[in-house]
Design an enzyme around this catalytic site. Structure first.
Site, mmCIF file in Angstrom:
data_model
loop_
_atom_site.group_PDB
_atom_site.id
_atom_site.type_symbol
_atom_site.label_atom_id
_atom_site.label_comp_id
_atom_site.label_asym_id
_atom_site.label_seq_id
_atom_site.Cartn_x
_atom_site.Cartn_y
_atom_site.Cartn_z
ATOM 1 N N ASP A 176 0.839 -1.203 0.000
ATOM 2 C CA ASP A 176 0.000 0.000 0.000
ATOM 3 C C ASP A 176 0.869 1.245 0.000
ATOM 4 O OD1 ASP A 176 -2.324 1.829 0.823
ATOM 5 O OD2 ASP A 176 -3.271 -0.148 0.819
ATOM 6 N N HIS B 206 -4.039 5.060 4.255
ATOM 7 C CA HIS B 206 -4.703 3.854 3.757
ATOM 8 C C HIS B 206 -4.031 2.580 4.271
ATOM 9 C CE1 HIS B 206 -6.287 1.248 0.333
ATOM 10 N NE2 HIS B 206 -7.367 1.843 0.802
ATOM 11 N N SER C 218 -11.414 -1.894 0.217
ATOM 12 C CA SER C 218 -10.093 -1.729 0.828
ATOM 13 C C SER C 218 -10.078 -2.323 2.228
ATOM 14 C CB SER C 218 -9.727 -0.247 0.920
ATOM 15 O OG SER C 218 -9.583 0.316 -0.361
#
Length: 644
Positions: free
Chosen positions: A171, A213, A389
């Site tokens: 990520d 994230h 996600s």
């Protein structure tokens, strides 16, 4: 024991039933007795059951469909326990010449499955957000549906928390200094391919999401337990590695391939919550180096057992189709979709036939606590993580629990376990209904085989035997050009023996690929379905209203389905290609090649037969021999079915 596995058959007869009733009746004297009675009447008095009951002070009698002459004698009102009056009734019944035997009924507890009070579940965590992590234990928080969760409490109760397993989050980096992640951070397995250094710390940006994230995903998997910080990871004793590879102006094949192949003997599971643009008009997938890296991973990673790649299916919603995403639709990845906290699909969920299973994202209602609770940048916590996600890391955590239970699981074992143990639970969608394939496996075009069940998976993993060798068969190919237009569906068929008689014969399916070359005046209006010889229909491509392409089309694109898992591929496969949309369109299909992937020997059936034959030899009951075929069939149905 496996439900549906009958040790006693019809040959045992009524005496076994009666003996069992006697045993239970004897045991019942030690419990709470009720004023309901099981009464066996003599043959000549069975028509007088109601009269017998009322004469002895009971309301009536109901004939039981099992056994001979058995009746349920019930009172006017049901009390919690037996009264002195019911004792007198039993004694008088025993003296009645029409009554053969009387059995008292024990009262015992049964609980409705679904609603659970969090205080009744023996999971005590000091972490302040734990009670808000509904996807771990759903008791109805944030307007959710009680019981709709990953069933991690059962896996934890069995002692599995992810010890010895490393999950890499590919990520934008991980805040490895976060106090809820630091103790589980695997620095040796981490790397920053964006900056080419071993420190994958997120780059600060004004856009918080762009740098938080990976940290949020990492917390879902490996946030530490009982430290009074944020929440708890699905596999809270696992190790998490950071692979920073998203945070540069553009992606390259080298960066992707390097990330996917980073330390494959130390990293067990790779979690990816990214892919091609979810704009509803992109068709894209891994390039040459990345494909080679993934192939090497499943063949050589983890000492040859195979790296496990977990992929988020995509956030393009009904405008997109995840079979147009070459990462999510790859056979080498486990594609995970998401459900929201009331069991519906999220508005951003993409559907496709390659999705294997689902986990959870956020709630659809605007409840501030309906998101996924996890770690956030700079030591913070959040309740607002969401999207597919959020779904992929939850799956990675469940797989870590399974790997702790059985470190010998291969990448294919993990896919088989996902198929067999995922549950329909309370997942539902108005458009895509639940269906069963040719061997009884229940699937959904949106949710795959259902929501992952951590408890069920670790229990099955404990006793799992590695699946047989995998083979690949080109079942047939149509290379001639076929034109079609709106209002006239193109229907093609390939009849195959699945390479029977050759070394690469495929008898039991895993993945099926339809390699298609097709062009259309508007690619987004294309709709492609494929039906297996056993009658299972897979939607390979749905309409994508934002895709205006009229030139590129699909060039040897490998559409994939998991919906025919376990089926016999021999017979006729049918491909249907047509248009859906308001405007008339034209197209030409230039190629359809059918690729079958699976095993020659049965992954589960052989073991069922061996287990049954072993029990048969031990029992030495000749009358059971003739029931072998029936028992195997029942066992298969039990194994292949899902609890609603």
């Amino acid at each position: 024991t496996m439900r549906g596995y009958s040790r006693y058959g019809t040959a045992v007869g009524f005496m076994v039933l009666l003996n069992a009733l006697l045993i239970f009746a004897t045991q019942a004297t030690e419990g709470v007795l009720t004023d309901h009675l099981l009464v066996q009447l003599h043959e000549d008095a069975q028509n007088e059951a109601h009269q017998v009951a009322t004469q002895h002070g009971l309301q009536s009698a109901r004939k039981l469909p099992f056994g001979d002459g058995l009746f349920h004698f019930y009172p006017q009102e049901t009390s919690k326990r037996r009264s002195k009056r019911s004792t007198r009734i039993k004694q008088s019944l025993q003296k009645d010449r029409r009554v053969k035997k009387v059995f008292e009924q024990e009262g015992f507890s049964r609980q409705k499955r679904g609603y659970r009070n969090i205080n009744d579940i023996e999971v005590n965590m000091s972490d302040p957000l734990f009670t808000k992590q509904w996807y771990l234990i759903n008791t109805g928080q944030a307007d959710g549906t009680p019981g709709l969760d990953l069933n991690v409490a059962e896996a934890w109760a069995l002692g599995y928390t992810g010890k010895g397993v490393t999950i890499a989050i590919m990520d934008d980096g991980i805040d490895y200094l976060h106090p809820d992640l630091a103790s589980n951070y695997n620095a040796d397995a981490s790397y920053d391919f964006s900056s080419n250094d071993p420190f994958p710390f997120p780059r600060y940006t004004d856009d918080w999401f762009n740098s938080s994230h990976g940290t949020r995903c990492a917390g879902e998997v490996s946030a530490a337990a009982n430290n009074n910080i944020c929440g708890v990871g699905v596999a809270y004793n696992s190790k998490v590695a950071g692979i920073r590879m998203l945070d540069q102006p553009f992606m390259t094949d080298i960066i992707e391939a390097s990330s996917i192949s980073h330390m494959p003997q130390d990293i067990d599971i790779y979690s990816a919550s990214w892919g091609p643009t979810d704009d509803g008009k992109t068709v894209d997938g891994p390039r040459e180096l990345t494909l080679q890296a993934m192939a090497d991973g499943v063949n050589k990673g983890r000492g040859g057992k195979g790296s496990i790649y977990v992929w988020a299916s995509g956030d393009g919603g009904s405008y997109d189709d995840c079979n147009c995403d070459g990462y999510a639709s790859s056979m080498w990845t486990i594609s995970i979709n998401s459900a929201i906290n009331d069991g519906r699909t999220a508005l951003y969920d993409e559907s496709c036939s390659s999705t294997l299973a689902s986990t959870f994202s956020n709630g659809r209602k605007r409840n501030p606590e309906a998101g996924v609770a996890t770690t956030d940048l700079y030591g913070n916590c959040t309740l607002r993580h969401s999207g597919t996600s959020a779904a992929a890391p939850e799956a990675a955590g469940v797989f870590a629990l399974a790997l702790e239970a059985n470190p010998n699981l291969t990448w294919r074992d993990m896919q088989h376990l996902s198929v067999l143990t995922s549950k329909r639970n309370q997942l539902h969608d108005e458009v895509h209904q639940w269906r069963r394939n040719g061997v009884g496996l229940e699937f959904n075009h949106l949710f795959g085989y259902g929501v992952l069940d951590a408890g069920g998976m670790v229990k099955m993993a404990n006793e799992w035997k590695t699946v047989p060798e995998r083979f690949h068969c080109v079942a047939g190919s149509i290379q001639e050009a076929h034109k079609f237009q709106s209002g006239n569906k193109l229907v093609l068929a390939i009849t195959t023996e699945a390479c029977q008689g050759k070394d690469n014969f495929v008898r039991y399916l895993e993945h099926v690929q339809a390699v298609v070359t097709v062009n259309a005046t508007r690619r987004g209006d294309l709709n492609i379905n494929m039906t297996s010889p056993m009658g299972t229909k897979s939607i390979l491509l749905s309409r994508r209203p934002r895709d205006d392409d009229s030139k590129v089309g699909f060039d040897k694109w490998p559409f994939m389905t998991t919906h025919t898992w376990g089926e016999d591929p021999r017979g006729t496969w049918v491909l249907e290609v047509g248009f859906r949309g308001d405007q008339p369109q034209r197209g030409v299909l230039k190629e359809w090649t059918l690729m079958l992937h699976g095993t020659q020997s049965a992954p589960y059936i052989d073991q069922i037969v061996r287990d049954y034959q072993s029990k048969l030899a031990m029992s030495k009951k000749e009358e059971l021999e003739e029931e072998l075929d029936e028992a195997v069939e029942r066992s298969l149905k039990s194994l292949m079915s899902k609890n609603n």
